[in-house]
Design a protein around this motif. Sequence first.
Motif, PDB file in Angstrom:
ATOM      1  N   ILE A 238       4.475  -2.077   9.049  1.00  0.00           N
ATOM      2  CA  ILE A 238       3.353  -2.002   8.033  1.00  0.00           C
ATOM      3  C   ILE A 238       4.224  -2.054   6.547  1.00  0.00           C
ATOM      4  N   TYR A 239       5.097  -1.020   6.374  1.00  0.00           N
ATOM      5  CA  TYR A 239       5.777  -0.939   5.176  1.00  0.00           C
ATOM      6  C   TYR A 239       6.152  -2.310   4.639  1.00  0.00           C
ATOM      7  N   SER A 240       7.037  -2.695   5.462  1.00  0.00           N
ATOM      8  CA  SER A 240       7.858  -3.905   5.144  1.00  0.00           C
ATOM      9  C   SER A 240       6.837  -5.242   4.830  1.00  0.00           C
ATOM     10  N   THR A 241       5.822  -5.331   5.509  1.00  0.00           N
ATOM     11  CA  THR A 241       4.805  -6.114   5.099  1.00  0.00           C
ATOM     12  C   THR A 241       4.215  -5.934   3.658  1.00  0.00           C
ATOM     13  N   ILE A 242       3.827  -4.780   3.343  1.00  0.00           N
ATOM     14  CA  ILE A 242       3.363  -4.562   2.052  1.00  0.00           C
ATOM     15  C   ILE A 242       4.640  -4.776   0.943  1.00  0.00           C
ATOM     16  N   VAL A 247       4.413 -10.880   7.938  1.00  0.00           N
ATOM     17  CA  VAL A 247       3.304 -10.722   9.029  1.00  0.00           C
ATOM     18  C   VAL A 247       3.499  -9.548   9.705  1.00  0.00           C
ATOM     19  N   ILE A 248       2.353  -8.814   9.982  1.00  0.00           N
ATOM     20  CA  ILE A 248       2.671  -7.687  10.750  1.00  0.00           C
ATOM     21  C   ILE A 248       2.725  -7.955  12.289  1.00  0.00           C
ATOM     22  N   ARG A 249       3.856  -7.261  12.744  1.00  0.00           N
ATOM     23  CA  ARG A 249       4.183  -7.874  14.129  1.00  0.00           C
ATOM     24  C   ARG A 249       3.587  -6.585  15.155  1.00  0.00           C
ATOM     25  N   ARG A 312      -1.712   3.386  10.022  1.00  0.00           N
ATOM     26  CA  ARG A 312      -2.845   2.641  10.732  1.00  0.00           C
ATOM     27  C   ARG A 312      -3.998   2.149   9.892  1.00  0.00           C
ATOM     28  N   VAL A 313      -4.235   3.199   8.893  1.00  0.00           N
ATOM     29  CA  VAL A 313      -5.245   2.699   8.037  1.00  0.00           C
ATOM     30  C   VAL A 313      -4.743   1.862   7.007  1.00  0.00           C
ATOM     31  N   LEU A 314      -3.619   1.643   6.643  1.00  0.00           N
ATOM     32  CA  LEU A 314      -2.779   0.648   5.879  1.00  0.00           C
ATOM     33  C   LEU A 314      -3.000  -0.676   6.723  1.00  0.00           C
ATOM     34  N   GLU A 315      -2.667  -0.863   7.931  1.00  0.00           N
ATOM     35  CA  GLU A 315      -2.725  -1.656   8.793  1.00  0.00           C
ATOM     36  C   GLU A 315      -4.147  -2.580   8.476  1.00  0.00           C
ATOM     37  N   ALA A 387       3.832  10.252  -0.574  1.00  0.00           N
ATOM     38  CA  ALA A 387       4.250   8.733  -0.913  1.00  0.00           C
ATOM     39  C   ALA A 387       3.452   7.736  -0.413  1.00  0.00           C
ATOM     40  N   THR A 388       2.964   8.051   0.892  1.00  0.00           N
ATOM     41  CA  THR A 388       2.258   7.096   1.553  1.00  0.00           C
ATOM     42  C   THR A 388       0.769   6.911   1.304  1.00  0.00           C
ATOM     43  N   LEU A 389       0.361   7.937   0.790  1.00  0.00           N
ATOM     44  CA  LEU A 389      -1.091   8.198   0.180  1.00  0.00           C
ATOM     45  C   LEU A 389      -1.064   7.272  -1.131  1.00  0.00           C
ATOM     46  N   GLN A 390       0.117   7.373  -1.868  1.00  0.00           N
ATOM     47  CA  GLN A 390       0.043   6.643  -3.031  1.00  0.00           C
ATOM     48  C   GLN A 390       0.220   5.073  -2.923  1.00  0.00           C
ATOM     49  N   LEU A 391       0.973   4.777  -1.602  1.00  0.00           N
ATOM     50  CA  LEU A 391       1.210   3.471  -1.490  1.00  0.00           C
ATOM     51  C   LEU A 391      -0.232   2.812  -0.727  1.00  0.00           C
ATOM     52  N   LEU A 392      -1.107   3.523  -0.068  1.00  0.00           N
ATOM     53  CA  LEU A 392      -2.254   3.115   0.314  1.00  0.00           C
ATOM     54  C   LEU A 392      -3.234   2.842  -1.029  1.00  0.00           C
ATOM     55  N   ARG A 393      -3.131   3.892  -1.819  1.00  0.00           N
ATOM     56  CA  ARG A 393      -3.871   3.314  -3.110  1.00  0.00           C
ATOM     57  C   ARG A 393      -3.322   2.391  -3.978  1.00  0.00           C
TER      58      ARG A 393
END
Length: 546
Positions: A238-242, A247-249, A312-315, A387-393
């Motif tokens: 998920i991180y690398s796709t962002i 694509v998400i594999r 999972r939310v990020l996906e 860090a993940t919360l901020q990425l989500l934002r």
Amino acid sequence: MKSDHDPIGRVSAPDRAPGYSASPSSAVPNPAPRAPATGDPWTSVGPGWDAPDGWDEDGALRNSWRAFAVSCDQQIRNLVQVYFEIVYPIFPLFHKPTFIERIHSGEHLRNQGLFASTMAVCSLVSGRARDGALYSTRWRREDLLHPPSETFYAAAKDSIPRDLANAKGFNYMRACAVLAIASIQNGQIKNMQKYAGLYHTLTLMEGFHDEKLWPKDISPIEVEERRRLFWSIYTLDIYSTIVWGGVIRHREAHSLVRYPSEVDDEFITPHGYGIPPTSPESSAPSQGEGHMVSRQPVTWMHGWNFTTDLYRVLEHVVDGTRRRFSSANGTQEVWSLFSPASMSEPAVMERVRSMYAALPPRFRETPPITGDISRDLFGFQSANIQATLQLLRMVLLSAEETGLDRKCDVAGELLTVFSKVPVEYLKAISSPLLHHLGGVGYILGSVMEGSLSDASYQRVRTLLRLHANLSPPESLRGPSTPNGISPVENKSEPIVPPYAQAAPPSTGNAMGDQLLQFQIPQELLADWPWPLDNSHSEGFLPLAFE
């Protein structure tokens, strides 16, 4: 006669036979003398790892790498120990007591898959040590840099069978996964995609996505290692796709693998799960498979599993963002038949904040690092959650039409969060965190499109100066845009800062039109505290959706 274990990435034999050179500048080992087919102590080492009769250049290559590993045995042991301090808190891919015992007993010299994954670990740890990730006074950075990261990387690469049908077993999957992470550390994103792709191929061949398809005779230790690997690379996907597009594999809907049990390694044994002593601290129900029936103290894995929840939310956020632009490919829209309209950034964040508020306090505060890994593991989880919360934002914000003030508000909040995390955690997380910070640069860069008033320019400039305290060095930023130009002095005219490059011509892709090649000016990077060396970097890319 060819070996059944041809390595990936073969080059000419004289360049590959690895007798280690002590030269600090040597990234690839020098040739070693040819090993005889008989009488070599490294040939009688077990199934799948022995050289065939006669001269075989691939068998000789593997034997040479084993001889190399024997020659730097103490360094390998040191790097494995450091792994559990600076990598394991985020990527806990090995059961600590078992892995250390296997290295000390030399099992990696008898098991080709374990050798590959061990060399990959050494490459990753050496790279992070080189880049300033150490925080413990137990280690000196200079003592961990030779052999260099690239040498261990080559050893791992050459130990993976070229014919993936021969790369059977869990250790080869793990080796490819660690090589993908090491590639990020070294700024080699194409290699990251290569080894992530090999990992996904191997997992599909072995049905890794479904626990029912796993071998029936594996111990609880390997069960937990497999779960940790599966969900670690889910988050990496998920991180690398962002960050780099694609694509998400991994899909959570296709993932029939449990979360790792929330039990410390010392209580996971080949025969089952132990129960840690209770304490007056807060406790949580067990996440195991019925091995434990009572409540236990909250462990650091609880925070690690929460980070997986965020991915999972990020996906789904990424899916929603991509769907907004899917009509550009000329196909009939069908997804709306099955899904409601995507939620807004405030609605998603409200739900996520309620999840975050339910966490034990230990995961909502990041105390200074102590050097006691049993305590610092909680700090690492807290830092990674932030860090993940901020990425989500950032992802949510990139999907919405928001004005300059809103983007500046969010960028300021993100920078404030990062500034409160002790720098030792940020340095240990290392290169992956830089791409989170690159996302902040993307947000700030996106507000530069068009002209800015004096007040707006000054506000963004202030945020950029704050960002400079956490921003990547020049070696990771790609080409700079100085041109000797300074900001316009005439305050009565709209100001277009020289480091805000013009947006590319419209191509009909709304998302692509929003992406700016934004560079932070040199003057704002003078105080960067991380001694990162990315001479082999393929570029520091902005947060992007392809």
